[in-house]
Design a protein around this motif. Structure first.
Motif, PDB file in Angstrom:
ATOM      1  N   GLY A   3       0.501  -1.374  -0.391  1.00  0.00           N
ATOM      2  CA  GLY A   3       0.209  -0.124   0.295  1.00  0.00           C
ATOM      3  C   GLY A   3       1.103   1.069   0.297  1.00  0.00           C
ATOM      4  O   GLY A   3       1.530   1.205  -0.361  1.00  0.00           O
ATOM      5  N   VAL A   4       0.759   2.512   0.728  1.00  0.00           N
ATOM      6  CA  VAL A   4       0.844   4.025   0.374  1.00  0.00           C
ATOM      7  C   VAL A   4       1.008   4.047   1.517  1.00  0.00           C
ATOM      8  O   VAL A   4       0.571   4.068   2.548  1.00  0.00           O
ATOM      9  CB  VAL A   4       0.026   4.594  -0.270  1.00  0.00           C
ATOM     10  N   ASP A   5       2.523   4.517   1.870  1.00  0.00           N
ATOM     11  CA  ASP A   5       2.933   4.962   3.680  1.00  0.00           C
ATOM     12  C   ASP A   5       3.058   6.001   2.930  1.00  0.00           C
ATOM     13  O   ASP A   5       4.502   6.139   2.219  1.00  0.00           O
ATOM     14  CB  ASP A   5       3.857   3.815   3.759  1.00  0.00           C
ATOM     15  N   LEU A   6       2.960   6.768   4.502  1.00  0.00           N
ATOM     16  CA  LEU A   6       3.977   8.721   4.348  1.00  0.00           C
ATOM     17  C   LEU A   6       5.022   7.665   5.756  1.00  0.00           C
ATOM     18  O   LEU A   6       4.528   7.457   6.672  1.00  0.00           O
ATOM     19  CB  LEU A   6       2.657   9.538   5.084  1.00  0.00           C
ATOM     20  N   VAL A   7       6.474   8.713   5.728  1.00  0.00           N
ATOM     21  CA  VAL A   7       7.251   8.369   6.526  1.00  0.00           C
ATOM     22  C   VAL A   7       7.652   9.570   6.663  1.00  0.00           C
ATOM     23  O   VAL A   7       8.832  10.537   5.937  1.00  0.00           O
ATOM     24  CB  VAL A   7       8.160   7.043   5.791  1.00  0.00           C
ATOM     25  N   PRO A   8       7.200  10.339   8.304  1.00  0.00           N
ATOM     26  CA  PRO A   8       7.904  11.733   7.586  1.00  0.00           C
ATOM     27  C   PRO A   8       8.870  11.969   8.410  1.00  0.00           C
ATOM     28  O   PRO A   8       9.825  10.820   8.895  1.00  0.00           O
ATOM     29  CB  PRO A   8       6.839  12.863   8.767  1.00  0.00           C
ATOM     30  N   VAL A   9      10.438  12.134   7.945  1.00  0.00           N
ATOM     31  CA  VAL A   9      11.143  13.000   8.994  1.00  0.00           C
ATOM     32  C   VAL A   9      11.389  13.249   9.384  1.00  0.00           C
ATOM     33  O   VAL A   9      10.777  14.675  10.086  1.00  0.00           O
ATOM     34  CB  VAL A   9      12.623  13.509   7.792  1.00  0.00           C
ATOM     35  N   LYS A  10      12.642  13.077  10.703  1.00  0.00           N
ATOM     36  CA  LYS A  10      12.272  14.134  12.563  1.00  0.00           C
ATOM     37  C   LYS A  10      12.712  15.143  11.327  1.00  0.00           C
ATOM     38  O   LYS A  10      14.200  15.712  11.427  1.00  0.00           O
ATOM     39  CB  LYS A  10      13.385  13.755  13.066  1.00  0.00           C
ATOM     40  N   THR A  11      11.832  16.223  12.014  1.00  0.00           N
ATOM     41  CA  THR A  11      12.067  17.971  11.661  1.00  0.00           C
ATOM     42  C   THR A  11      11.093  18.385  12.761  1.00  0.00           C
ATOM     43  O   THR A  11      10.833  18.157  13.655  1.00  0.00           O
ATOM     44  CB  THR A  11      11.705  17.844  10.384  1.00  0.00           C
ATOM     45  N   THR A  12      11.806  19.575  12.594  1.00  0.00           N
ATOM     46  CA  THR A  12      11.106  21.078  14.042  1.00  0.00           C
ATOM     47  C   THR A  12       9.662  20.813  13.466  1.00  0.00           C
ATOM     48  O   THR A  12       8.804  21.937  14.311  1.00  0.00           O
ATOM     49  CB  THR A  12      11.179  21.954  14.218  1.00  0.00           C
ATOM     50  N   ASN A  13       9.021  20.701  11.641  1.00  0.00           N
ATOM     51  CA  ASN A  13       7.180  20.604  11.545  1.00  0.00           C
ATOM     52  C   ASN A  13       7.106  20.195  11.809  1.00  0.00           C
ATOM     53  O   ASN A  13       7.588  19.099  11.134  1.00  0.00           O
ATOM     54  CB  ASN A  13       8.156  21.633   9.773  1.00  0.00           C
ATOM     55  N   PRO A  14       5.812  20.060  12.022  1.00  0.00           N
ATOM     56  CA  PRO A  14       5.424  18.624  12.329  1.00  0.00           C
ATOM     57  C   PRO A  14       4.332  18.615  11.235  1.00  0.00           C
ATOM     58  O   PRO A  14       4.506  18.518   9.954  1.00  0.00           O
ATOM     59  CB  PRO A  14       3.948  19.348  13.413  1.00  0.00           C
ATOM     60  N   VAL A  37       8.150   6.911  11.146  1.00  0.00           N
ATOM     61  CA  VAL A  37       7.612   5.682  11.554  1.00  0.00           C
ATOM     62  C   VAL A  37       6.502   5.933  10.026  1.00  0.00           C
ATOM     63  O   VAL A  37       5.825   7.095  10.106  1.00  0.00           O
ATOM     64  CB  VAL A  37       6.251   5.695  12.492  1.00  0.00           C
ATOM     65  N   ALA A  38       6.211   4.690   9.518  1.00  0.00           N
ATOM     66  CA  ALA A  38       5.896   4.399   8.415  1.00  0.00           C
ATOM     67  C   ALA A  38       3.900   4.646   8.457  1.00  0.00           C
ATOM     68  O   ALA A  38       3.715   4.131   9.618  1.00  0.00           O
ATOM     69  CB  ALA A  38       5.563   3.221   7.423  1.00  0.00           C
ATOM     70  N   HIS A  39       3.269   5.705   8.061  1.00  0.00           N
ATOM     71  CA  HIS A  39       1.746   5.677   8.457  1.00  0.00           C
ATOM     72  C   HIS A  39       1.381   5.594   7.144  1.00  0.00           C
ATOM     73  O   HIS A  39       0.944   6.268   6.055  1.00  0.00           O
ATOM     74  CB  HIS A  39       1.539   6.459   8.850  1.00  0.00           C
ATOM     75  N   ARG A  40      -0.235   4.277   7.367  1.00  0.00           N
ATOM     76  CA  ARG A  40      -0.665   4.016   6.337  1.00  0.00           C
ATOM     77  C   ARG A  40      -1.445   4.926   5.329  1.00  0.00           C
ATOM     78  O   ARG A  40      -1.753   5.411   6.521  1.00  0.00           O
ATOM     79  CB  ARG A  40      -1.345   2.957   6.607  1.00  0.00           C
ATOM     80  N   LEU A  41      -2.073   5.591   4.405  1.00  0.00           N
ATOM     81  CA  LEU A  41      -2.786   6.293   3.801  1.00  0.00           C
ATOM     82  C   LEU A  41      -3.645   5.096   3.305  1.00  0.00           C
ATOM     83  O   LEU A  41      -3.745   4.662   2.358  1.00  0.00           O
ATOM     84  CB  LEU A  41      -2.188   7.455   3.135  1.00  0.00           C
TER      85      LEU A  41
END
Length: 191
Positions: free
Chosen positions: A137-148, A160-164
């Motif tokens: 499926g499709v995942d969004l993996v945010p990079v560690k950053t100060t912007n949420p 962490v991979a978050h399923r979309l």
């Protein structure tokens, strides 16, 4: 050298390998009554079900009907129409197709779509990665950053991979907002 046969076809292969590639089986010692290798007798490659038009997109080898991976190079063979289209509230949409992993952010070396984020100073240069995996499926993996990073209004953990899912809303920082449209794969449509 002992004679070897394919356990599926019970035919002796003309190659010198210990593995029947068309059937993906280990060759076994031939009993005394095994059919000997002969040009007049079909080999496994002639008897295994295959699609003459189907070839590996990477190495060009023939792909047999039930193979998921290329026997020669290991590439994924299943044709998938899975895709994720990111539709920003302000800006042009872009699509990521099956088997691709794309960086999202303002850094053009990280993201091929960096131009879509230029007006958003609280989107990090390397904000997240969008992964379109034809099997999972499709995942969004945010990079560690100060912007949420947000999915459907909820802040999500970095690294962490978050399923979309189809029509999920993603938000980077406080202003970049987009809806993710997911086109299902051929496999998903037939279930």
């Amino acid at each position: 050298m002992a004679r070897l046969i394919c356990p599926a076809s019970r035919l002796e292969e003309l190659n010198d390998g210990t593995f029947c590639e068309p059937h993906r089986l280990r060759m076994e010692p031939a009993p005394d009554d095994a059919v000997p290798a002969d040009d007049a007798i079909p080999a496994c490659s002639d008897t295994a079900p295959h699609d003459a038009e189907r070839r590996c997109p990477d190495c060009g080898e023939p792909a047999y009907a039930d193979n998921t991976y290329c026997l020669m190079c290991g590439s994924y063979l299943v044709v998938s129409r899975l895709a994720a289209t990111v539709e920003p509230r302000d800006g042009a949409p872009f699509t990521v197709t099956a088997g691709k992993s794309v960086g999202l952010g303002r850094d053009p070396e990280f993201s091929p779509y960096a131009d879509r984020f230029t007006g958003f100073d609280n989107v990090s240069r390397r904000h997240a990665t969008l992964v379109v995996d034809p099997k999972h499926g499709v995942d969004l993996v945010p990079v560690k950053t100060t912007n949420p990073t947000f999915i459907n209004g909820r802040i999500v953990a970095p690294m962490v991979a978050h399923r979309l899912h189809d029509r999920d809303e993603i938000r980077f920082g406080s202003r970049f907002t987009a809806v993710v449209r997911i086109t299902p794969s051929e496999h998903e449509e037939h279930q």
